[in-house]
Design a protein around this motif. Structure first.
Motif: not given
Length: 263
Positions: A44, A67, A69, A74, A76
């Motif tokens: 990310c 999961r 994050v 935001p 994942e």
């Protein structure tokens, strides 16, 4: 959640050419602990250290999530990335994967353990039994695919909602339809009760061992219910408090033709 610093602090190998090291703040060091490892970028674009990433993901598991994050955006992250970037130990991997499976099972049971590597796999299409494990596929020349229903390596066409090509792969509804009747050893007066039931709370298939009282506890949702009338035990006993070993006041519930959905 308290940070987990058990054991030696994990640090990246500065010679690891697969990591992109940066000289920026650790995006997940919310408690300003100042972990000594070099910082590397996640997919990310945010920088982490193995310890901050481990602590952040463990916190999400403790909160019941399945999961991971990013704590600063935001996005994942796939578990494969988390496992590598957090430098998870074997013990941590075992804990993470079990927690992921348990948490996801509470979220409509769209996750199971891969029969190959035992990591958690999420089924994206509930109408397709054909599933690919990204962890196994990343470690093999060819993708590893298995059947969501029988948990064997996939055989047959890729798009199937009823069964795969493996012998013995039957849908839960087929099992409910064709299972023989049970003959209780200790419960009296019950005739025509199927030997397999779908839990009225979560839909998991449950069998009775034929012994002792007619009530069972579902291993998935932990709810106790009457195997004969399919009411919760407390509701069955409201009609007849002494009916642990006799036919229920409402009789034998018919064979189920649908799987209850846990809501």
């Amino acid at each position: 959640m308290e940070p987990n610093h058990a054991g030696k602090e994990k640090c990246y190998d500065p010679r690891d050419s697969t990591l992109k090291f940066v000289d920026t703040d650790d995006a997940l060091d919310f408690l300003y602990e100042g972990f000594k490892s070099k910082r590397a970028l996640m997919s990310c674009g945010h920088a982490v250290t193995p310890m901050s990433l481990t602590n952040w993901c463990r916190q999400q598991l403790d909160q019941g999530k399945s999961r991971f994050v990013c704590g600063s955006c935001p996005v994942e992250w796939p578990y494969v990335e988390v496992r590598k970037m957090a430098l998870l130990t074997l013990e941590e991997m075992e804990h993470f994967e079990k927690a992921m499976a348990v948490n996801a099972s509470r979220d409509h049971f769209h996750t199971k353990l891969c029969p190959g590597c035992k990591s958690s796999v999420v089924r994206k299409n509930e109408f397709n039994l054909h599933v690919r494990c990204t962890v196994c596929s990343a470690n093999k020349i060819e993708p590893y695919e298995f059947c969501w229903q029988c948990l064997n390596e996939w055989k047959g066409p890729a798009q199937r909602s009823d069964h795969c090509g493996n012998d013995g792969c039957y849908s839960p509804l087929e099992t409910l339809r064709t299972c023989p009747d049970i003959i209780f050893e200790d419960v009296k007066g019950v005739v025509g009760c199927p030997s397999t039931r779908a839990c009225p709370t979560c839909g998991a298939l449950v069998e009775h061992n034929k012994k002792k009282c007619k009530n069972v506890v579902c291993l998935r949702c932990k709810v106790e219910f009457c195997f004969v009338c399919l009411k919760r035990t407390k509701d069955c006993l409201k009609l007849n408090f002494s009916a642990y070993y006799t036919l229920c006041s409402s009789g034998v519930a018919p064979r189920q033709t649908s799987i209850p959905e846990w809501k």
